[in-house]
Design a protein around this motif. Structure first.
Motif, PDB file in Angstrom:
ATOM      1  N   ARG A 199     -21.939 -14.003   0.241  1.00  0.00           N
ATOM      2  CA  ARG A 199     -21.649 -12.733  -0.440  1.00  0.00           C
ATOM      3  C   ARG A 199     -21.232 -11.665   0.573  1.00  0.00           C
ATOM      4  NH1 ARG A 199     -26.714 -12.958  -4.563  1.00  0.00           N
ATOM      5  NH2 ARG A 199     -25.672 -14.116  -6.212  1.00  0.00           N
TER       6      ARG A 199
ATOM      7  N   ARG B 164     -17.830 -12.506   1.784  1.00  0.00           N
ATOM      8  CA  ARG B 164     -16.813 -12.182   0.780  1.00  0.00           C
ATOM      9  C   ARG B 164     -16.601 -10.675   0.708  1.00  0.00           C
ATOM     10  NH1 ARG B 164     -17.922 -14.028  -5.214  1.00  0.00           N
ATOM     11  NH2 ARG B 164     -19.592 -12.559  -4.859  1.00  0.00           N
ATOM     12  N   LYS B 165     -17.703  -9.919   0.811  1.00  0.00           N
ATOM     13  CA  LYS B 165     -17.601  -8.458   0.781  1.00  0.00           C
ATOM     14  C   LYS B 165     -16.764  -7.976   1.961  1.00  0.00           C
ATOM     15  CE  LYS B 165     -20.470  -4.309   0.820  1.00  0.00           C
ATOM     16  NZ  LYS B 165     -21.832  -3.789   0.947  1.00  0.00           N
ATOM     17  N   HIS B 166     -17.020  -8.531   3.147  1.00  0.00           N
ATOM     18  CA  HIS B 166     -16.244  -8.155   4.328  1.00  0.00           C
ATOM     19  C   HIS B 166     -14.787  -8.571   4.167  1.00  0.00           C
ATOM     20  CE1 HIS B 166     -19.613  -6.594   6.449  1.00  0.00           C
ATOM     21  NE2 HIS B 166     -20.214  -7.751   6.646  1.00  0.00           N
ATOM     22  N   SER B 167     -14.572  -9.725   3.559  1.00  0.00           N
ATOM     23  CA  SER B 167     -13.215 -10.203   3.336  1.00  0.00           C
ATOM     24  C   SER B 167     -12.465  -9.267   2.397  1.00  0.00           C
ATOM     25  CB  SER B 167     -13.255 -11.621   2.755  1.00  0.00           C
ATOM     26  OG  SER B 167     -11.955 -12.070   2.480  1.00  0.00           O
ATOM     27  N   VAL B 168     -13.124  -8.834   1.334  1.00  0.00           N
ATOM     28  CA  VAL B 168     -12.501  -7.895   0.384  1.00  0.00           C
ATOM     29  C   VAL B 168     -12.222  -6.576   1.073  1.00  0.00           C
ATOM     30  CG1 VAL B 168     -12.943  -6.545  -1.702  1.00  0.00           C
ATOM     31  CG2 VAL B 168     -13.478  -8.977  -1.673  1.00  0.00           C
ATOM     32  N   GLN B 169     -13.177  -6.108   1.886  1.00  0.00           N
ATOM     33  CA  GLN B 169     -12.961  -4.851   2.612  1.00  0.00           C
ATOM     34  C   GLN B 169     -11.791  -4.993   3.575  1.00  0.00           C
ATOM     35  OE1 GLN B 169     -16.812  -4.220   4.376  1.00  0.00           O
ATOM     36  NE2 GLN B 169     -17.590  -3.061   2.610  1.00  0.00           N
TER      37      GLN B 169
ATOM     38  N   GLU C 119      -9.270  -7.093   3.313  1.00  0.00           N
ATOM     39  CA  GLU C 119      -8.048  -7.138   2.515  1.00  0.00           C
ATOM     40  C   GLU C 119      -7.640  -5.745   2.060  1.00  0.00           C
ATOM     41  OE1 GLU C 119      -8.646  -9.880  -0.696  1.00  0.00           O
ATOM     42  OE2 GLU C 119      -8.861 -11.596   0.649  1.00  0.00           O
ATOM     43  N   SER C 120      -8.604  -4.917   1.697  1.00  0.00           N
ATOM     44  CA  SER C 120      -8.314  -3.544   1.283  1.00  0.00           C
ATOM     45  C   SER C 120      -7.724  -2.747   2.443  1.00  0.00           C
ATOM     46  CB  SER C 120      -9.574  -2.847   0.776  1.00  0.00           C
ATOM     47  OG  SER C 120     -10.037  -3.451  -0.399  1.00  0.00           O
TER      48      SER C 120
END
Length: 87
Positions: free
Chosen positions: A66, A69-74, A76-77
């Motif tokens: 999790r 994934r949170k770091h990955s989303v950040q 990507e943002s």
């Protein structure tokens, strides 16, 4: 009457011997069942401990995923913002 009395005593002794053997067999069975129960309780406790450890490890892995994934989303943002700023 003496012979009849002796036969009754022998019959009673035979019955007592049978009952004693039966009781000893049952005591042996009870001991075996208690030993089996103890072994099963021990195995159950070991399985419970292993399950708790495995569950804790799985929860740690889920949390790590999790966070990843949170770091990955950040990330990507941030990349999307940089691309947007550069365009």
């Amino acid at each position: 009457m003496g012979l009849e009395h002796e036969e009754e005593k022998l019959e009673i002794r035979r019955q007592v011997s049978e009952l004693t053997l039966s009781l000893q067999e049952r005591e042996s069975q009870i001991s075996s069942l208690q030993a089996a129960r103890h072994a099963l309780e021990s195995q159950l406790q070991q399985a419970k401990t292993e399950l708790e450890e495995t569950t804790a490890e799985a929860e740690e892995e889920i949390n790590a995923l999790r966070v990843g994934r949170k770091h990955s989303v950040q990330l990507e943002s941030l990349i999307a913002m940089q691309v947007h700023i550069r365009s």
